[in-house]
Design a protein around this motif. Structure first.
Motif: not given
Ligand code: SF4
Ligand code: SF4
Length: 141
Positions: A64-71, A123-129
């Motif tokens: 579902e293309n739910c995940i977006v990762i930034k490095k 839409v949750m970010e790292k800190v929420d997850l």
């Protein structure tokens, strides 16, 4: 006659039985083990940082293309995870991302309440997850 008596005692027994339903949302249930609750990022207990290295396998596996990762690039030139976004408005809780993660860095939690008036809040970010509420089975107790 026997059936009437039988039903009478079943009814009588039900009066004293603990209710099987709960008064939601005042009362919350503990969802069974292996339930597919809200995804969470696991922490390394030594460094207290996420285990995730941003490899992107979960992102590729997600139908579902739910995940977006930034490095980001560290001082030593190596890349590691900067941001991790997950859109629960699109997630179908299939668990493919969990299967794809070789480090076991992402898992499904026992948290299940996600309703919100604003889709953007899903839409949750790292800190929420990484919130501990996602990892403790007795969160709702
Ligand atoms: S559970 Fe499925 S839909 Fe949800 S983020 Fe993981 S792979 Fe994507
Ligand atoms: S959660 Fe796992 S698969 Fe996804 S980017 Fe992090 S380490 Fe890779």
């Amino acid at each position: 006659m026997f059936q009437i008596l039988k039903n009478f005692f079943i009814g009588l027994g039900n009066i004293f039985r603990k209710p099987r339903t709960v008064v939601y949302p005042r009362e919350k249930i503990i969802i069974p083990e292996k339930s597919r609750g809200v995804l969470h990022l696991k922490l390394d207990l030594d460094s207290l940082d996420v285990i995730c290295n941003g490899c992107g396998n979960c992102q590729k596996a997600c139908p579902e293309n739910c995940i977006v990762i930034k490095k980001k690039v560290k001082d030593d030139g190596k890349e590691n995870l900067d941001q991790f976004f997950l859109d629960f408005g699109r997630c179908i809780f299939c668990g493919k991302c969990v299967e794809a993660c070789e480090l076991g860095a992402i898992d499904m939690s026992y948290r299940y309440q996600l309703a919100d008036f604003n889709r953007k809040n899903l839409v949750m970010e790292k800190v929420d997850l990484i919130k501990p509420s996602g990892t403790l089975r007795d969160f709702w107790k």
